[in-house]
Design a protein around this motif. Structure first.
Motif, mmCIF file in Angstrom:
data_model
loop_
_atom_site.group_PDB
_atom_site.id
_atom_site.type_symbol
_atom_site.label_atom_id
_atom_site.label_comp_id
_atom_site.label_asym_id
_atom_site.label_seq_id
_atom_site.Cartn_x
_atom_site.Cartn_y
_atom_site.Cartn_z
ATOM 1 N N VAL A 162 25.027 -13.018 36.290
ATOM 2 C CA VAL A 162 24.784 -11.601 36.559
ATOM 3 C C VAL A 162 24.954 -10.790 35.275
ATOM 4 O O VAL A 162 24.158 -9.897 34.977
ATOM 5 N N GLY A 163 25.983 -11.112 34.485
ATOM 6 C CA GLY A 163 26.232 -10.387 33.245
ATOM 7 C C GLY A 163 25.091 -10.520 32.251
ATOM 8 O O GLY A 163 24.710 -9.546 31.589
ATOM 9 N N GLU A 164 24.527 -11.714 32.133
ATOM 10 C CA GLU A 164 23.411 -11.922 31.202
ATOM 11 C C GLU A 164 22.209 -11.056 31.577
ATOM 12 O O GLU A 164 21.554 -10.471 30.709
ATOM 13 N N LEU A 165 21.907 -10.980 32.877
ATOM 14 C CA LEU A 165 20.772 -10.166 33.307
ATOM 15 C C LEU A 165 21.073 -8.680 33.177
ATOM 16 O O LEU A 165 20.176 -7.882 32.898
ATOM 17 N N LEU A 166 22.328 -8.300 33.359
ATOM 18 C CA LEU A 166 22.721 -6.908 33.144
ATOM 19 C C LEU A 166 22.477 -6.516 31.689
ATOM 20 O O LEU A 166 21.931 -5.446 31.400
ATOM 21 N N ALA A 206 28.737 -3.803 30.021
ATOM 22 C CA ALA A 206 28.058 -4.491 28.926
ATOM 23 C C ALA A 206 28.962 -4.609 27.712
ATOM 24 O O ALA A 206 29.053 -5.679 27.082
ATOM 25 N N ALA A 207 29.642 -3.522 27.362
ATOM 26 C CA ALA A 207 30.532 -3.553 26.198
ATOM 27 C C ALA A 207 31.659 -4.556 26.406
ATOM 28 O O ALA A 207 32.044 -5.278 25.481
ATOM 29 N N ALA A 208 32.201 -4.626 27.626
ATOM 30 C CA ALA A 208 33.289 -5.564 27.901
ATOM 31 C C ALA A 208 32.803 -7.008 27.833
ATOM 32 O O ALA A 208 33.477 -7.877 27.266
ATOM 33 N N LEU A 209 31.643 -7.276 28.387
ATOM 34 C CA LEU A 209 31.105 -8.637 28.357
ATOM 35 C C LEU A 209 30.845 -9.098 26.929
ATOM 36 O O LEU A 209 31.044 -10.265 26.586
ATOM 37 N N LEU A 210 30.411 -8.181 26.078
ATOM 38 C CA LEU A 210 30.138 -8.520 24.682
ATOM 39 C C LEU A 210 31.418 -8.543 23.854
ATOM 40 O O LEU A 210 31.689 -9.493 23.118
ATOM 41 N N GLY A 211 32.229 -7.494 23.997
ATOM 42 C CA GLY A 211 33.366 -7.311 23.109
ATOM 43 C C GLY A 211 34.479 -8.310 23.307
ATOM 44 O O GLY A 211 35.287 -8.508 22.410
ATOM 45 N N ARG A 212 34.560 -8.924 24.449
ATOM 46 C CA ARG A 212 35.622 -9.888 24.676
ATOM 47 C C ARG A 212 35.132 -11.325 24.526
ATOM 48 O O ARG A 212 35.766 -12.269 24.981
ATOM 49 N N GLY A 213 33.975 -11.468 23.909
ATOM 50 C CA GLY A 213 33.486 -12.802 23.601
ATOM 51 C C GLY A 213 32.970 -13.577 24.790
ATOM 52 O O GLY A 213 32.792 -14.794 24.724
ATOM 53 N N ILE A 277 23.349 -0.764 25.036
ATOM 54 C CA ILE A 277 24.554 -1.269 24.375
ATOM 55 C C ILE A 277 24.315 -2.674 23.843
ATOM 56 O O ILE A 277 24.726 -3.021 22.721
ATOM 57 N N ALA A 278 23.644 -3.518 24.637
ATOM 58 C CA ALA A 278 23.384 -4.886 24.211
ATOM 59 C C ALA A 278 22.468 -4.925 22.990
ATOM 60 O O ALA A 278 22.688 -5.718 22.055
ATOM 61 N N LEU A 279 21.436 -4.078 22.975
ATOM 62 C CA LEU A 279 20.535 -4.029 21.817
ATOM 63 C C LEU A 279 21.283 -3.540 20.578
ATOM 64 O O LEU A 279 21.110 -4.089 19.479
ATOM 65 N N ALA A 280 22.098 -2.512 20.747
ATOM 66 C CA ALA A 280 22.865 -1.997 19.609
ATOM 67 C C ALA A 280 23.783 -3.071 19.040
ATOM 68 O O ALA A 280 23.936 -3.198 17.818
ATOM 69 N N ALA A 282 23.237 -6.344 19.266
ATOM 70 C CA ALA A 282 22.380 -7.350 18.635
ATOM 71 C C ALA A 282 21.930 -6.909 17.249
ATOM 72 O O ALA A 282 21.768 -7.743 16.345
ATOM 73 N N TRP A 283 21.719 -5.608 17.060
ATOM 74 C CA TRP A 283 21.284 -5.089 15.756
ATOM 75 C C TRP A 283 22.448 -4.875 14.799
ATOM 76 O O TRP A 283 22.251 -4.439 13.665
ATOM 77 N N GLY A 284 23.667 -5.143 15.247
ATOM 78 C CA GLY A 284 24.831 -4.947 14.388
ATOM 79 C C GLY A 284 25.285 -3.513 14.289
ATOM 80 O O GLY A 284 26.081 -3.181 13.403
ATOM 81 N N LEU A 285 24.811 -2.651 15.196
ATOM 82 C CA LEU A 285 25.209 -1.249 15.159
ATOM 83 C C LEU A 285 26.595 -1.036 15.762
ATOM 84 O O LEU A 285 27.226 -0.008 15.505
ATOM 85 N N LEU A 286 27.036 -1.998 16.563
ATOM 86 C CA LEU A 286 28.370 -1.944 17.171
ATOM 87 C C LEU A 286 29.083 -3.260 16.850
ATOM 88 O O LEU A 286 29.272 -4.117 17.721
ATOM 89 N N PRO A 287 29.469 -3.444 15.591
ATOM 90 C CA PRO A 287 29.994 -4.748 15.164
ATOM 91 C C PRO A 287 31.244 -5.192 15.900
ATOM 92 O O PRO A 287 31.482 -6.389 16.045
ATOM 93 N N THR A 288 32.047 -4.253 16.399
ATOM 94 C CA THR A 288 33.266 -4.668 17.104
ATOM 95 C C THR A 288 32.956 -5.389 18.407
ATOM 96 O O THR A 288 33.806 -6.111 18.932
ATOM 97 N N LEU A 289 31.750 -5.217 18.921
ATOM 98 C CA LEU A 289 31.393 -5.878 20.176
ATOM 99 C C LEU A 289 30.924 -7.313 19.970
ATOM 100 O O LEU A 289 30.807 -8.059 20.942
ATOM 101 N N THR A 290 30.641 -7.699 18.743
ATOM 102 C CA THR A 290 30.156 -9.059 18.502
ATOM 103 C C THR A 290 31.091 -9.875 17.631
ATOM 104 O O THR A 290 30.864 -11.066 17.435
ATOM 105 N N SER A 291 32.148 -9.266 17.097
ATOM 106 C CA SER A 291 33.022 -9.999 16.187
ATOM 107 C C SER A 291 33.722 -11.151 16.890
ATOM 108 O O SER A 291 33.848 -12.250 16.347
ATOM 109 N N SER A 292 34.170 -10.932 18.146
ATOM 110 C CA SER A 292 34.872 -12.010 18.847
ATOM 111 C C SER A 292 33.920 -13.127 19.195
ATOM 112 O O SER A 292 34.267 -14.307 19.134
#
Length: 298
Positions: A162-166, A206-213, A277-280, A282-292
């Motif tokens: 569900v999270g991936e499709l969100l 979306a931010a939680a799913l990304l930011g917590r790895g 949020i997911a696109l941002a 992916a583009w590195g605009l929100l680096p704290t969400l992808t660092s983990s």
């Protein structure tokens, strides 16, 4: 007796308040008065019929039928169940302590998605704190959300799907169709994510799913559009990782903030706030969400 043709058919033709069931001609979102007034101001011209009752300190936003599944959105906000009756006063009753029109029918339409985003989003009116020595004002600007502690156990396969499709920008109905699951089951999974991550709206999920790895951003085909510092500030606040004090003063009212989010979605080709949020990310605009996630992949 002739009635104004712009008025809906369910309005009373006499001077009496009449009961009318929810779910047929409209859905009703019950909101406590301390949240309703700033939400009404944020909606501005995008407001349909709104009932107010000073005795019970509750307001009712009437939205198109079928657009707001019953249940609680957040503390102080509840969508009335189908069949529950509410009082509909005559068009001329616009004051008093009992039920009356704060916004009479005939002016416009309130869309459930807009109302939900205002009431549960990053700039939502704050709920007053009870039982403490200090009195929290309902107009105090909220700061960045503090993530509630969650279990370190991996999410179930169903929640991850569900999270991936969100993150890919799918609506609840599209997620249900893609996974061949009942819509109610998908909503249960989304509610589960909301509780796990203290994330009442799609952008915060979306931010939680990304930011917590938990999940990686979806693949993107287009290059990142040009973004200004104000755009980055809006994205950070929308994702719950920035404070509204980072925004220019003119964007701190909820209405202009949401207008800027809508413009960003269009510019970025995002289908939903969660997709934005997911696109941002992916583009590195929100680096704290992808660092983990990056650390997990190394």
């Amino acid at each position: 007796m002739r009635t104004d043709p712009i008025l809906p058919h369910w309005m009373p033709h006499t001077g009496e308040t009449i009961p009318h069931p929810c779910g047929e001609d409209f859905d009703a979102v019950r909101v406590t008065a301390d949240l309703a007034a700033p939400a009404l101001a944020a909606l501005g011209a995008r407001t349909g019929p709104v009932l107010a009752n000073h005795t019970t300190q509750t307001w009712m936003f009437l939205v198109p039928p079928g657009s707001a599944p019953p249940g609680r959105w957040t503390l102080g906000v509840r969508v009335m169940p189908r069949g529950a009756t509410i009082g509909i006063p005559p068009i001329g009753r616009t004051g008093g302590r009992d039920i009356h029109w704060a916004v009479p029918p005939g002016r416009g339409v309130t869309y459930a998605d807009d109302l939900k985003r205002i009431l549960t989003g990053p700039l939502a009116p704050a709920v007053p704190t009870r039982g403490t020595g200090s009195q929290a004002s309902s107009t105090t600007p909220p700061t960045a959300r503090t993530a509630a502690p969650t279990s370190q156990r991996p999410l179930s396969a169903a929640l991850l799907a569900v999270g991936e499709l969100l993150l890919a920008g799918h609506s609840e109905a599209q997620i249900a169709k893609s996974l061949s699951r009942p819509l109610g089951t998908v909503r249960q999974h989304l509610n589960r994510l909301a509780r796990l991550f203290d994330a009442p709206n799609p952008a915060l999920k979306a931010a939680a799913l990304l930011g917590r790895g938990r999940l990686s951003p979806p693949p993107v085909q287009m290059l990142a559009p040009d973004v200004a510092p104000v755009d980055l500030a809006v994205l950070r606040v929308l994702a719950g990782i920035g404070r509204d004090a980072e925004l220019p003063v003119e964007l701190r009212p909820i209405g202009p903030f949401l207008d800027h989010v809508d413009e960003l979605r269009e510019r970025c080709g995002a289908r939903t706030d969660a997709h934005l949020i997911a696109l941002a990310a992916a583009w590195g605009l929100l680096p704290t969400l992808t660092s983990s996630t990056s650390r997990r992949e190394q």
